[in-house]
Design a protein around this motif. Structure first.
Motif, PDB file in Angstrom:
ATOM      1  N   PRO A  30       6.481  19.709  52.375  1.00 52.08           N
ATOM      2  CA  PRO A  30       7.376  19.058  53.337  1.00 52.08           C
ATOM      3  C   PRO A  30       7.944  20.076  54.325  1.00 52.08           C
ATOM      4  N   TYR A  31       8.185  19.620  55.524  1.00 49.09           N
ATOM      5  CA  TYR A  31       8.698  20.513  56.578  1.00 49.09           C
ATOM      6  C   TYR A  31       9.959  21.232  56.132  1.00 49.09           C
ATOM      7  N   GLU A  32      10.900  20.500  55.524  1.00 48.02           N
ATOM      8  CA  GLU A  32      12.164  21.112  55.107  1.00 48.02           C
ATOM      9  C   GLU A  32      11.936  22.233  54.100  1.00 48.02           C
TER      10      GLU A  32
ATOM     11  N   LYS B  83      11.788  27.889  52.493  1.00 52.51           N
ATOM     12  CA  LYS B  83      11.174  28.950  51.685  1.00 52.51           C
ATOM     13  C   LYS B  83      10.483  30.026  52.508  1.00 52.51           C
ATOM     14  N   TYR B  84       9.937  29.633  53.682  1.00 51.94           N
ATOM     15  CA  TYR B  84       9.127  30.576  54.446  1.00 51.94           C
ATOM     16  C   TYR B  84       9.628  30.827  55.867  1.00 51.94           C
ATOM     17  N   GLY B  85      10.516  29.999  56.348  1.00 56.42           N
ATOM     18  CA  GLY B  85      11.011  30.165  57.712  1.00 56.42           C
ATOM     19  C   GLY B  85       9.989  29.815  58.775  1.00 56.42           C
ATOM     20  N   SER B  86       8.953  29.080  58.383  1.00 49.78           N
ATOM     21  CA  SER B  86       7.890  28.701  59.307  1.00 49.78           C
ATOM     22  C   SER B  86       7.285  27.391  58.849  1.00 49.78           C
ATOM     23  N   ASP B  87       6.847  26.567  59.818  1.00 45.81           N
ATOM     24  CA  ASP B  87       6.195  25.308  59.444  1.00 45.81           C
ATOM     25  C   ASP B  87       4.694  25.486  59.248  1.00 45.81           C
ATOM     26  N   LYS B  88       4.190  26.711  59.371  1.00 44.89           N
ATOM     27  CA  LYS B  88       2.783  27.007  59.073  1.00 44.89           C
ATOM     28  C   LYS B  88       2.700  28.342  58.332  1.00 44.89           C
ATOM     29  N   PRO B  89       3.265  28.393  57.133  1.00 48.83           N
ATOM     30  CA  PRO B  89       3.312  29.661  56.387  1.00 48.83           C
ATOM     31  C   PRO B  89       1.939  30.094  55.885  1.00 48.83           C
ATOM     32  N   ASP B  90       1.759  31.388  55.749  1.00 44.73           N
ATOM     33  CA  ASP B  90       0.550  31.950  55.147  1.00 44.73           C
ATOM     34  C   ASP B  90       0.833  32.129  53.660  1.00 44.73           C
ATOM     35  N   LEU B  91       0.262  31.263  52.852  1.00 45.57           N
ATOM     36  CA  LEU B  91       0.566  31.235  51.425  1.00 45.57           C
ATOM     37  C   LEU B  91      -0.145  32.320  50.628  1.00 45.57           C
ATOM     38  N   ARG B  92      -1.000  33.101  51.277  1.00 45.33           N
ATOM     39  CA  ARG B  92      -1.750  34.127  50.538  1.00 45.33           C
ATOM     40  C   ARG B  92      -0.857  35.231  50.007  1.00 45.33           C
ATOM     41  N   PHE B  93       0.269  35.471  50.664  1.00 44.78           N
ATOM     42  CA  PHE B  93       1.073  36.643  50.330  1.00 44.78           C
ATOM     43  C   PHE B  93       2.300  36.307  49.480  1.00 44.78           C
ATOM     44  N   GLY B  94       2.667  35.036  49.389  1.00 44.88           N
ATOM     45  CA  GLY B  94       3.769  34.630  48.538  1.00 44.88           C
ATOM     46  C   GLY B  94       5.105  35.262  48.888  1.00 44.88           C
ATOM     47  N   MET B  95       5.315  35.618  50.131  1.00 47.85           N
ATOM     48  CA  MET B  95       6.561  36.277  50.539  1.00 47.85           C
ATOM     49  C   MET B  95       7.592  35.216  50.929  1.00 47.85           C
ATOM     50  N   GLU B  96       8.306  34.721  49.935  1.00 50.19           N
ATOM     51  CA  GLU B  96       9.283  33.676  50.161  1.00 50.19           C
ATOM     52  C   GLU B  96      10.641  34.265  50.539  1.00 50.19           C
ATOM     53  N   LEU B  97      11.406  33.478  51.269  1.00 54.42           N
ATOM     54  CA  LEU B  97      12.760  33.888  51.629  1.00 54.42           C
ATOM     55  C   LEU B  97      13.668  33.780  50.403  1.00 54.42           C
ATOM     56  N   ILE B  98      14.466  34.814  50.180  1.00 58.08           N
ATOM     57  CA  ILE B  98      15.398  34.847  49.048  1.00 58.08           C
ATOM     58  C   ILE B  98      16.805  34.592  49.565  1.00 58.08           C
ATOM     59  N   ASP B  99      17.481  33.634  48.965  1.00 57.70           N
ATOM     60  CA  ASP B  99      18.849  33.287  49.371  1.00 57.70           C
ATOM     61  C   ASP B  99      19.818  34.353  48.855  1.00 57.70           C
TER      62      ASP B  99
END
Length: 329
Positions: free
Chosen positions: A276-278, A283-299
């Motif tokens: 979902p967009y939200e 989690k990624y700060g982008s609506d087209k994240p590159d999931l290969r690297f798993g670099m998620e935003l940490i709160d």
């Protein structure tokens, strides 16, 4: 009738006519050898002094001259066969040679081997750059790509409709390219940023499933994934669709087929993930994240709740990306 280089293999003992470009020329004194190039490959021509007029013309030939040659296809001697090209076991003994067009020294290299030309020159002389084997293969590959898309869409009962290019301006996300009207002075056409309005009119008109490989024109700055001016997209529309998942499920089959059977790539998962967009933005700060690297935003809101650092203290939300071993970069 002209015979392609690749088809000359089956013509041993026959007289044929071939046409193409001089890829290279070698003068061995008594004989002149010309590697003739057409879109299907290379073919060696042999010109001897026995055919005086043709030999005289062969002496004048230079790289990229366009020629026509008629002669008999013969099998090469065993020690002269060239395993590096598909026609390496044969050659054409030329009886008649004709120069169709002469060429000045070219401003760019048209061979994938040896010296390379810079990109700026290649773009300036694009019509010459297209002679390179790599470019020829890319154009054929793109045509195959379009053919696979069209085959899928036709099998799923979509109708290909070419929508107008000259149209009125529409509220899209970029600036229009405007074209002045000769018939109506002071008024302008707009090149379509997307066929959105037209395909919706097609639905109103009773077309149940529409598609086209559409050219979209947008007067916006170039990006890493988009050239300036125009780009191409598979544009579709269906009538009576209840939700977006209906479209995604149908197109997922095409996407997976192109990846596996056309591009010969391996999928990490048979199911294309939905985000979902939200969630993507959170989690990624982008609506087209590159999931290969798993670099998620940490709160970090809780960790920085008592900070006195103004930038963080006054922020509504603070997030960060953990880059492992980043300090060593």
């Amino acid at each position: 009738m002209r015979i392609l280089a690749k088809n000359s293999i089956d013509k041993i003992g026959e007289k044929i006519t071939v046409k193409g470009w001089v890829n290279s020329r070698r003068d061995h004194g008594g004989l002149i050898f010309i590697d003739l190039r057409d879109h299907s490959g290379l073919l060696q021509l042999v010109i001897s002094p026995d055919f005086a007029e043709s030999f005289e013309l062969a002496e004048k030939c230079r790289d990229e001259f366009v020629i026509s040659a008629t002669g008999v296809v013969k099998e090469r001697a065993e020690n002269l066969k060239n395993p590096n090209i598909s026609t390496g076991e044969i050659e054409v003994i030329v009886e008649n040679l004709e120069i169709l067009n002469r060429s000045e020294p070219l401003p760019i290299a048209v061979s994938d081997n040896g010296q390379k030309s810079n990109e700026e020159l290649r773009l300036k002389y694009r019509f010459l750059d297209l002679r390179r084997e790599k470019m020829q293969k890319m154009l054929r590959r793109r045509a195959e790509f379009y053919r696979e898309i069209r085959k899928f869409m036709e099998n799923h009962e979509f109708i290909e409709v070419a929508t107008p290019i000259l149209a009125n301006s529409s509220p899209e996300g970029a600036r229009d390219f405007l074209i002045p009207s000769r018939v109506h002075p002071g008024k302008f056409y707009a090149l379509p940023q997307a066929p959105q309005q037209f395909k919706q009119l097609l639905m109103v008109g009773g077309i149940d499933k529409y598609y086209q490989i559409a050219t979209c024109f947008r007067d916006e700055d170039p990006r890493a994934d988009r050239l300036y001016g125009d780009f191409y997209q598979l544009d579709i529309e269906k009538a009576f669709v209840e939700n977006g998942e209906e479209i995604r499920s149908e197109m997922e089959v095409l996407i997976k087929d192109l990846v596996k059977n056309f591009a010969k790539k391996e999928l990490l998962s048979e199911e294309i993930p939905r985000i979902p967009y939200e969630v993507a933005m959170e989690k990624y700060g982008s609506d087209k994240p590159d999931l290969r690297f798993g670099m998620e935003l940490i709160d970090l809101n809780d960790a920085l709740a008592k900070t006195e650092f103004g930038v963080f203290k006054n922020a509504e939300c603070v997030k960060a990306i953990c880059v492992k071993n980043g300090a060593s970069l």
